[in-house]
Design an enzyme around this catalytic site. Sequence first.
Site, PDB file in Angstrom:
ATOM      1  N   VAL A  82      -4.685  -5.545 -36.917  1.00 56.89           N
ATOM      2  CA  VAL A  82      -6.040  -5.101 -37.257  1.00 56.89           C
ATOM      3  C   VAL A  82      -6.635  -6.091 -38.257  1.00 56.89           C
ATOM      4  O   VAL A  82      -6.104  -6.296 -39.349  1.00 56.89           O
ATOM      5  CB  VAL A  82      -6.015  -3.667 -37.854  1.00 56.89           C
ATOM      6  CG1 VAL A  82      -7.435  -3.221 -38.197  1.00 56.89           C
ATOM      7  CG2 VAL A  82      -5.349  -2.691 -36.887  1.00 56.89           C
ATOM      8  N   LYS A  83      -7.738  -6.708 -37.818  1.00 59.65           N
ATOM      9  CA  LYS A  83      -8.357  -7.749 -38.641  1.00 59.65           C
ATOM     10  C   LYS A  83      -9.455  -7.117 -39.492  1.00 59.65           C
ATOM     11  O   LYS A  83     -10.348  -6.433 -38.970  1.00 59.65           O
ATOM     12  CB  LYS A  83      -8.927  -8.830 -37.718  1.00 59.65           C
ATOM     13  CG  LYS A  83      -9.221 -10.139 -38.391  1.00 59.65           C
ATOM     14  CD  LYS A  83      -9.612 -11.156 -37.333  1.00 59.65           C
ATOM     15  CE  LYS A  83      -9.924 -12.488 -37.923  1.00 59.65           C
ATOM     16  NZ  LYS A  83     -10.533 -13.372 -36.923  1.00 59.65           N
ATOM     17  N   ILE A  84      -9.365  -7.358 -40.791  1.00 55.72           N
ATOM     18  CA  ILE A  84     -10.229  -6.666 -41.757  1.00 55.72           C
ATOM     19  C   ILE A  84     -10.869  -7.689 -42.686  1.00 55.72           C
ATOM     20  O   ILE A  84     -10.164  -8.537 -43.244  1.00 55.72           O
ATOM     21  CB  ILE A  84      -9.368  -5.659 -42.562  1.00 55.72           C
ATOM     22  CG1 ILE A  84      -8.862  -4.587 -41.595  1.00 55.72           C
ATOM     23  CG2 ILE A  84     -10.108  -5.090 -43.751  1.00 55.72           C
ATOM     24  CD1 ILE A  84      -8.079  -3.474 -42.226  1.00 55.72           C
TER      25      ILE A  84
END
Length: 214
Positions: A82-84
Amino acid sequence: MKFYIDTADIEEIRAANSRGWVDGVTTNPTLVAKTGRKHEDVIKDICREVNGLISAEVLSTEANAMVKEGYELAKIHDNIVVKIPMSEDGLIAVKKLASEGIKTNVTLVFSPIQALMVAKAGATLCSPFVGRLDDIGYSGMNLISQIIQIYKNYDLPTQVLVASIRHPIHVLDAAMTGAHIVTIPYKVMQQLVNHPLTDKGIAQFLVDAQKVPQ
Ligand code: E4P
């Protein structure tokens, strides 16, 4: 150093994968928008194509909403990261997702201190952007060296993913720093293979081969 491909274009991913260049994939909203397809459909297709970590970015900016989006993305495949985006809310989301065993990649990192905060939150990957720093007159690669030194000093397990690559020298410099991963656009991957002296050598061999008696 692992090579990720920095694209959401499935044809580019297939082409690079068939050449042995793909250990993983990074996408972002700009890259997904270029495909003209739904985010989830694009990510599902990439997961079918590649056996490696695939970064899929959240669009929310508030921590709880990022966590919720993170759950949905992580459900797609075990390889999803999950890219945040880097922010206080982003780090809250990273800490929560990491505590539940969900892999995270913090993006849009432009300073070594930001990278230290990313590692303290427990992110799997930290994505400093070298090209965008070079564009405004700073040294992107100096940032990478500083982050690697800091992570080494304190045995921090977060991996450095060098992002915003513009040309082969960025890849060479990233390798010299000992970065764990570099994410590369397909065009730059192709540039890594070519050398004018190789082309000249092949042409000369073909000419000389004509002189060998049959
Ligand atoms: C990767 O994770 C980044 O989204 C990407 O490398 C950004 O590259 P750009 O600066 O060329 O947009």
